[in-house]
Write a protein that holds these residues in place. Structure first.
Motif, PDB file in Angstrom:
ATOM      1  N   PHE A 126      53.342  58.977  31.332  1.00  0.00           N
ATOM      2  CA  PHE A 126      54.211  60.132  31.644  1.00  0.00           C
ATOM      3  C   PHE A 126      53.438  61.136  32.503  1.00  0.00           C
ATOM      4  O   PHE A 126      52.369  61.619  32.119  1.00  0.00           O
ATOM      5  N   ALA A 127      53.986  61.460  33.678  1.00  0.00           N
ATOM      6  CA  ALA A 127      53.272  62.281  34.675  1.00  0.00           C
ATOM      7  C   ALA A 127      53.527  63.762  34.422  1.00  0.00           C
ATOM      8  O   ALA A 127      54.218  64.425  35.199  1.00  0.00           O
ATOM      9  N   GLU A 135      56.820  70.473  29.906  1.00  0.00           N
ATOM     10  CA  GLU A 135      57.146  69.158  29.369  1.00  0.00           C
ATOM     11  C   GLU A 135      55.871  68.425  28.935  1.00  0.00           C
ATOM     12  O   GLU A 135      54.851  68.485  29.638  1.00  0.00           O
ATOM     13  N   SER A 136      55.934  67.707  27.840  1.00  0.00           N
ATOM     14  CA  SER A 136      54.794  66.927  27.357  1.00  0.00           C
ATOM     15  C   SER A 136      55.289  65.792  26.465  1.00  0.00           C
ATOM     16  O   SER A 136      56.443  65.779  26.014  1.00  0.00           O
ATOM     17  N   GLU A 137      54.393  64.835  26.216  1.00  0.00           N
ATOM     18  CA  GLU A 137      54.688  63.698  25.335  1.00  0.00           C
ATOM     19  C   GLU A 137      53.633  63.684  24.223  1.00  0.00           C
ATOM     20  O   GLU A 137      52.591  63.027  24.350  1.00  0.00           O
ATOM     21  N   PRO A 138      53.867  64.425  23.132  1.00  0.00           N
ATOM     22  CA  PRO A 138      52.851  64.505  22.072  1.00  0.00           C
ATOM     23  C   PRO A 138      52.561  63.169  21.403  1.00  0.00           C
ATOM     24  O   PRO A 138      51.442  62.907  20.994  1.00  0.00           O
ATOM     25  N   SER A 139      53.584  62.320  21.295  1.00  0.00           N
ATOM     26  CA  SER A 139      53.389  60.978  20.742  1.00  0.00           C
ATOM     27  C   SER A 139      54.234  59.991  21.529  1.00  0.00           C
ATOM     28  O   SER A 139      55.149  60.382  22.254  1.00  0.00           O
ATOM     29  N   SER A 140      53.940  58.732  21.409  1.00  0.00           N
ATOM     30  CA  SER A 140      54.598  57.710  22.217  1.00  0.00           C
ATOM     31  C   SER A 140      56.104  57.712  21.986  1.00  0.00           C
ATOM     32  O   SER A 140      56.584  57.553  20.853  1.00  0.00           O
ATOM     33  N   GLY A 141      56.858  57.923  23.100  1.00  0.00           N
ATOM     34  CA  GLY A 141      58.315  57.900  23.040  1.00  0.00           C
ATOM     35  C   GLY A 141      58.957  59.188  22.582  1.00  0.00           C
ATOM     36  O   GLY A 141      60.190  59.300  22.586  1.00  0.00           O
ATOM     37  N   VAL A 142      58.166  60.188  22.205  1.00  0.00           N
ATOM     38  CA  VAL A 142      58.703  61.485  21.771  1.00  0.00           C
ATOM     39  C   VAL A 142      58.285  62.548  22.786  1.00  0.00           C
ATOM     40  O   VAL A 142      57.098  62.670  23.104  1.00  0.00           O
ATOM     41  N   PHE A 143      59.268  63.307  23.254  1.00  0.00           N
ATOM     42  CA  PHE A 143      59.006  64.317  24.278  1.00  0.00           C
ATOM     43  C   PHE A 143      59.382  65.704  23.730  1.00  0.00           C
ATOM     44  O   PHE A 143      60.267  65.824  22.869  1.00  0.00           O
TER      45      PHE A 143
END
Length: 359
Positions: free
Chosen positions: A142-143, A150-158
């Motif tokens: 995830f860029a 925006e961020s992705e703290p864990s895989s598949g969760v934004f």
């Protein structure tokens, strides 16, 4: 109020003093005088505007002589009308310069806003492309970018951070459909809207610059607001609008003074004892206004008209008609040696109230 520096260490300030309302039998004559004066002022402004300044109309024919040949009044009226016409021209040119400065500043701010919005849009589109590649390959990261919400703290969760809350999206589909796509659409619409404003402001700026270069300011005597009301407030009431426009175009008459004149003015004479003001009309007749008193500044008026030749200053008078009464305004120069106009080291302001003083 304006201030003029004085060699004695203080300065002279111009004060405009208002009289009480006066009833007179000569009010119709005063109305005619005011109308004639404002007609001369508008003709003077028109010539100054065409010539681009206070320049000769033809060889050996100045604006002053042109007005004198057209209206056949004394030089005192001509000088005052020409000065007011030229002042209206200079004021209109300054307004154009201010409009140009404001438009340039506004365009600069909007261009900066477009640049920032484009940068934000570019980041969001990169985030979307990274999610598209992840869907195809399953390996793309995830860029997110530094400083982004925006961020992705864990895989598949934004998650998206705001000032006081954080919104979580449990999978990529919800994040893309509920947040990313609407945000990109909103930014594109914002860029289009700001770009339209920039284009409109540039067209307006071009017109203002052309007026400045051609020395052709636009002035509506009586105010543009009142002129436009003929189609709104005064719709189907044309005679009422004409009456209001006539009143707006002829607000009053200001006769400038001269230092070498008795009492500082050649046309107005004020009797301190009887409180009567005599005025010599354009036809050479003299009308007298009785009981002309100034509730705030009576002493200043008397000092100005009784000053000796060495201490005398120009005294300007203005007549305004309000209904069936006349308002007199007297403009005098007052010496003030106590006020300090140097704020280089700061200043302290005091506000006196009923029960306390604030600073």
């Amino acid at each position: 109020m304006c201030a003029i520096l004085c060699s004695k260490g203080g300065m002279f300030m111009k004060k405009c003093l208002f009289s009480t309302y006066i009833k007179t039998d000569d009010i119709d004559i005063i109305k005619e005088e005011i109308e004639l004066f404002n007609t001369m002022k508008r003709v003077a402004f028109s010539n100054v505007r065409i010539l681009g300044g206070d320049k000769p109309i033809k060889e050996n024919l100045s604006i002053h002589m042109f007005l004198k040949s057209q209206f056949h009044v004394s030089d005192y009226f001509i000088n005052s009308a020409r000065n007011e016409g030229f002042a209206a021209y200079r004021s209109a040119m300054e307004v154009l310069a201010l409009q140009k400065e404001n438009l340039e500043s506004r365009i600069k701010q909007m261009e900066k806003k477009v640049k920032e919005t484009n940068k934000r849009l570019e980041y969001l589109e990169k985030e979307k492309q990274s999610l598209i590649k992840r869907s195809k390959t399953g390996k793309e990261k995830f860029a997110s970018y530094r400083g982004g919400r925006e961020s992705e703290p864990s895989s598949g969760v934004f998650q998206v951070r705001y000032k006081k809350k954080t919104v979580r999206y449990e999978n990529q589909y919800l994040f893309e459909v509920q947040y990313l796509n609407p945000e990109i659409k909103k930014l594109k619409a914002r860029i289009r809207m700001i770009s339209q404003r920039i284009e409109f402001s540039r067209c307006k700026l071009q017109k203002v610059e052309e007026r400045i270069d051609d020395h052709l300011p636009s002035v509506c005597f009586g105010s543009k607001q009142l002129f436009k009301k003929q189609n709104t407030v005064y719709k189907n009431q044309h005679e009422d609008w004409k009456h209001a426009m006539y009143k707006g175009r002829n607000p009053g008459m200001t006769i400038s003074g001269r230092k070498d004149a008795t009492q500082g003015n050649f046309l107005f004479k004020y009797d301190v004892k009887t409180k009567s003001l005599s005025y010599r009309t354009t036809q050479g007749e003299t009308i007298v206004l009785k009981n002309v008193t100034f509730p705030y500044g009576q002493e200043l008026v008397e000092q100005a008209v009784l000053a000796s030749m060495n201490e005398r200053h120009a005294v300007a008078w203005r007549l305004e008609v309000h209904g069936s009464r006349v308002l007199v305004k007297c403009m005098v120069e007052v010496f003030n040696s106590q006020k300090n106009y140097d704020f280089s080291k700061g200043c302290v302001a005091f506000d006196t109230n009923v029960d306390h003083m604030a600073y």
